[in-house]
Design a protein around this motif. Structure first.
Motif, PDB file in Angstrom:
ATOM      1  N   THR A 185     -69.063  38.759  -5.080  1.00  0.00           N
ATOM      2  CA  THR A 185     -69.006  37.207  -4.475  1.00  0.00           C
ATOM      3  C   THR A 185     -69.855  37.086  -3.776  1.00  0.00           C
ATOM      4  O   THR A 185     -70.584  38.202  -2.480  1.00  0.00           O
ATOM      5  CB  THR A 185     -67.518  38.024  -3.577  1.00  0.00           C
ATOM      6  OG1 THR A 185     -66.278  38.871  -4.411  1.00  0.00           O
ATOM      7  CG2 THR A 185     -67.011  36.883  -2.694  1.00  0.00           C
ATOM      8  N   LYS A 186     -70.027  35.788  -3.469  1.00  0.00           N
ATOM      9  CA  LYS A 186     -71.218  35.632  -2.595  1.00  0.00           C
ATOM     10  C   LYS A 186     -71.023  35.617  -1.229  1.00  0.00           C
ATOM     11  O   LYS A 186     -69.826  34.621  -0.917  1.00  0.00           O
ATOM     12  CB  LYS A 186     -71.570  33.713  -2.982  1.00  0.00           C
ATOM     13  CG  LYS A 186     -71.948  33.112  -4.690  1.00  0.00           C
ATOM     14  CD  LYS A 186     -72.487  32.448  -4.767  1.00  0.00           C
ATOM     15  CE  LYS A 186     -73.536  32.092  -6.288  1.00  0.00           C
ATOM     16  NZ  LYS A 186     -72.860  30.367  -6.513  1.00  0.00           N
ATOM     17  N   PRO A 187     -72.417  35.856  -0.254  1.00  0.00           N
ATOM     18  CA  PRO A 187     -73.023  35.870  -0.736  1.00  0.00           C
ATOM     19  C   PRO A 187     -73.160  37.660  -0.827  1.00  0.00           C
ATOM     20  O   PRO A 187     -72.741  38.578  -0.587  1.00  0.00           O
ATOM     21  CB  PRO A 187     -73.979  35.463   0.926  1.00  0.00           C
ATOM     22  CG  PRO A 187     -72.506  36.020   1.775  1.00  0.00           C
ATOM     23  CD  PRO A 187     -71.829  35.675   0.872  1.00  0.00           C
ATOM     24  N   MET A 219     -72.807  34.408 -14.326  1.00  0.00           N
ATOM     25  CA  MET A 219     -72.783  33.242 -14.575  1.00  0.00           C
ATOM     26  C   MET A 219     -72.479  32.433 -13.505  1.00  0.00           C
ATOM     27  O   MET A 219     -70.654  33.558 -13.227  1.00  0.00           O
ATOM     28  CB  MET A 219     -71.355  32.744 -15.726  1.00  0.00           C
ATOM     29  CG  MET A 219     -71.007  30.823 -15.854  1.00  0.00           C
ATOM     30  SD  MET A 219     -70.935  30.893 -18.045  1.00  0.00           S
ATOM     31  CE  MET A 219     -69.549  31.994 -17.965  1.00  0.00           C
ATOM     32  N   ASP A 220     -72.021  32.046 -12.573  1.00  0.00           N
ATOM     33  CA  ASP A 220     -71.475  31.316 -11.670  1.00  0.00           C
ATOM     34  C   ASP A 220     -70.094  30.613 -12.218  1.00  0.00           C
ATOM     35  O   ASP A 220     -70.230  29.652 -13.192  1.00  0.00           O
ATOM     36  CB  ASP A 220     -72.528  29.700 -11.498  1.00  0.00           C
ATOM     37  CG  ASP A 220     -71.392  29.442  -9.808  1.00  0.00           C
ATOM     38  OD1 ASP A 220     -71.498  30.849  -9.173  1.00  0.00           O
ATOM     39  OD2 ASP A 220     -72.399  28.797  -9.208  1.00  0.00           O
ATOM     40  N   ILE A 221     -68.702  30.625 -11.281  1.00  0.00           N
ATOM     41  CA  ILE A 221     -68.174  30.110 -11.623  1.00  0.00           C
ATOM     42  C   ILE A 221     -67.600  28.145 -11.205  1.00  0.00           C
ATOM     43  O   ILE A 221     -67.442  27.457 -12.562  1.00  0.00           O
ATOM     44  CB  ILE A 221     -66.845  30.978 -11.135  1.00  0.00           C
ATOM     45  CG1 ILE A 221     -66.139  32.268 -11.449  1.00  0.00           C
ATOM     46  CG2 ILE A 221     -65.295  29.609 -10.982  1.00  0.00           C
ATOM     47  CD1 ILE A 221     -64.978  33.184 -11.190  1.00  0.00           C
ATOM     48  N   GLY A 222     -67.972  28.073 -10.416  1.00  0.00           N
ATOM     49  CA  GLY A 222     -68.315  26.423  -9.500  1.00  0.00           C
ATOM     50  C   GLY A 222     -69.791  26.450 -10.370  1.00  0.00           C
ATOM     51  O   GLY A 222     -71.145  26.298  -9.869  1.00  0.00           O
ATOM     52  N   LEU A 223     -69.251  25.230 -11.827  1.00  0.00           N
ATOM     53  CA  LEU A 223     -70.794  24.830 -12.380  1.00  0.00           C
ATOM     54  C   LEU A 223     -70.376  23.637 -12.506  1.00  0.00           C
ATOM     55  O   LEU A 223     -68.812  22.923 -12.376  1.00  0.00           O
ATOM     56  CB  LEU A 223     -70.692  25.389 -13.708  1.00  0.00           C
ATOM     57  CG  LEU A 223     -71.209  27.073 -14.380  1.00  0.00           C
ATOM     58  CD1 LEU A 223     -71.338  27.031 -15.224  1.00  0.00           C
ATOM     59  CD2 LEU A 223     -72.437  26.586 -13.119  1.00  0.00           C
ATOM     60  N   VAL A 268     -76.620  32.059 -15.601  1.00  0.00           N
ATOM     61  CA  VAL A 268     -76.163  30.390 -15.035  1.00  0.00           C
ATOM     62  C   VAL A 268     -76.091  30.153 -13.720  1.00  0.00           C
ATOM     63  O   VAL A 268     -74.499  30.588 -12.684  1.00  0.00           O
ATOM     64  CB  VAL A 268     -74.494  30.540 -16.722  1.00  0.00           C
ATOM     65  CG1 VAL A 268     -74.033  28.983 -16.278  1.00  0.00           C
ATOM     66  CG2 VAL A 268     -74.558  30.652 -18.098  1.00  0.00           C
ATOM     67  N   GLU A 269     -76.450  29.043 -13.735  1.00  0.00           N
ATOM     68  CA  GLU A 269     -76.209  29.217 -11.882  1.00  0.00           C
ATOM     69  C   GLU A 269     -76.937  27.349 -11.676  1.00  0.00           C
ATOM     70  O   GLU A 269     -78.124  27.168 -12.065  1.00  0.00           O
ATOM     71  CB  GLU A 269     -77.047  30.088 -10.853  1.00  0.00           C
ATOM     72  CG  GLU A 269     -76.950  29.628  -9.301  1.00  0.00           C
ATOM     73  CD  GLU A 269     -75.874  29.174  -9.037  1.00  0.00           C
ATOM     74  OE1 GLU A 269     -75.027  30.664  -9.464  1.00  0.00           O
ATOM     75  OE2 GLU A 269     -75.305  28.397  -8.889  1.00  0.00           O
ATOM     76  N   ASP A 270     -75.654  25.981 -11.049  1.00  0.00           N
ATOM     77  CA  ASP A 270     -76.405  24.724 -11.050  1.00  0.00           C
ATOM     78  C   ASP A 270     -76.701  25.267  -9.588  1.00  0.00           C
ATOM     79  O   ASP A 270     -77.700  23.976  -9.370  1.00  0.00           O
ATOM     80  CB  ASP A 270     -75.395  24.311 -11.069  1.00  0.00           C
ATOM     81  CG  ASP A 270     -73.816  24.573  -9.882  1.00  0.00           C
ATOM     82  OD1 ASP A 270     -73.404  25.952  -9.839  1.00  0.00           O
ATOM     83  OD2 ASP A 270     -73.642  23.654  -9.050  1.00  0.00           O
ATOM     84  N   ASP A 271     -77.350  25.801  -8.581  1.00  0.00           N
ATOM     85  CA  ASP A 271     -77.654  25.807  -7.309  1.00  0.00           C
ATOM     86  C   ASP A 271     -78.852  25.950  -8.019  1.00  0.00           C
ATOM     87  O   ASP A 271     -79.542  26.965  -8.242  1.00  0.00           O
ATOM     88  CB  ASP A 271     -77.382  26.720  -6.231  1.00  0.00           C
ATOM     89  CG  ASP A 271     -78.136  26.790  -4.976  1.00  0.00           C
ATOM     90  OD1 ASP A 271     -77.077  26.430  -4.364  1.00  0.00           O
ATOM     91  OD2 ASP A 271     -78.915  26.817  -4.836  1.00  0.00           O
TER      92      ASP A 271
HETATM   93 CA    CA Z   1     -72.066  26.713  -8.372  1.00  0.00          CA
END
Ligand code: CA
Length: 218
Positions: A100-102, A50-54, A6-9
């Protein structure tokens, strides 16, 4: 092994999906958090990344819902933030690990392997940790071969610690494991059960780290 990503980018999502497929995983990618629960409820997956920032619901909100619905899946969170509060939030919400990204793709692969290995013991009939053996079929606990007389709730808490052998389990997750037994939970309930278990097995058996949770060592 089938992974839900799950990643919006779009750029990151596409490159992660490609990397996971190259590593021989089946990978489904959604870029919208709203779809996650219905996808998980209709298709068996072995891992959720899953990405947190969605947009819309955050990854943390979705994760809490997953755990509330008792969907049993290891979850690796991806976060752009790197503070202690964020990590504690993530673990309290039921995450098994976070990156943690990146991050380096090799590290992603390593974390995924660890989570899949850890969860693969869930299908076994017996769990071992710290000199304890849990017979999952009859829900009995043995210490050094001797049956230990425990209540159902004590066994439920101990089971979660044993399943996460060597790793801290947050107080919130332990509380949730009692909720599933259909009882009202007071704010200090987990501490009460932990102290009962310590009386039986010794204080050093269950370690506590303030603000993180409890664990039993291997
Ligand atoms: Ca995001």
């Amino acid at each position: 092994m089938r992974i839900l990503l799950v990643e919006d980018d779009k750029h990151l999502g596409e490159s992660l999906r490609r990397a996971l497929v190259l590593a021989q995983y089946a990978c489904d990618w959604v870029n919208d958090g709203e779809q996650v629960l219905s996808v998980l409820n209709s298709t068996p997956f072995d891992l959720l990344v899953m990405d947190i920032g969605l947009p819309g619901r955050s990854g943390l909100e979705i994760l809490r819902e997953i755990r509330t619905q008792h969907i049993h899946i290891p979850v690796l969170l991806l976060t752009a933030r790197d503070t202690v509060e964020d990590k504690v939030d993530g673990l309290d919400s039921g995450a098994d690990d976070y990156l943690t990204k990146p991050f380096d793709l090799d590290e992603l692969h390593a974390r995924i392997r660890v989570l899949l290995r850890r969860y693969s013991v869930l299908d076994q009939n017996e769990l071992l940790c710290g000199g304890l053996r849990l017979d999952c079929k009859v829900r009995e606990v043995f210490q050094d071969g001797e049956l230990v007389d425990l209540t159902a709730t004590e066994t439920a808490i101990l089971e979660l610690l044993i399943r996460n052998c060597g790793h801290y389990v947050s107080t919130q997750r332990l509380e949730d494991s009692i909720y599933s037994w259909g009882r009202e939970v007071e704010s200090n309930t987990v501490q009460v059960y932990i102290s009962r278990l310590r009386k039986r097995f010794g204080n050093e058996m269950i370690e506590n780290k303030r603000g993180v949770g409890y664990r039993i060592q291997h």
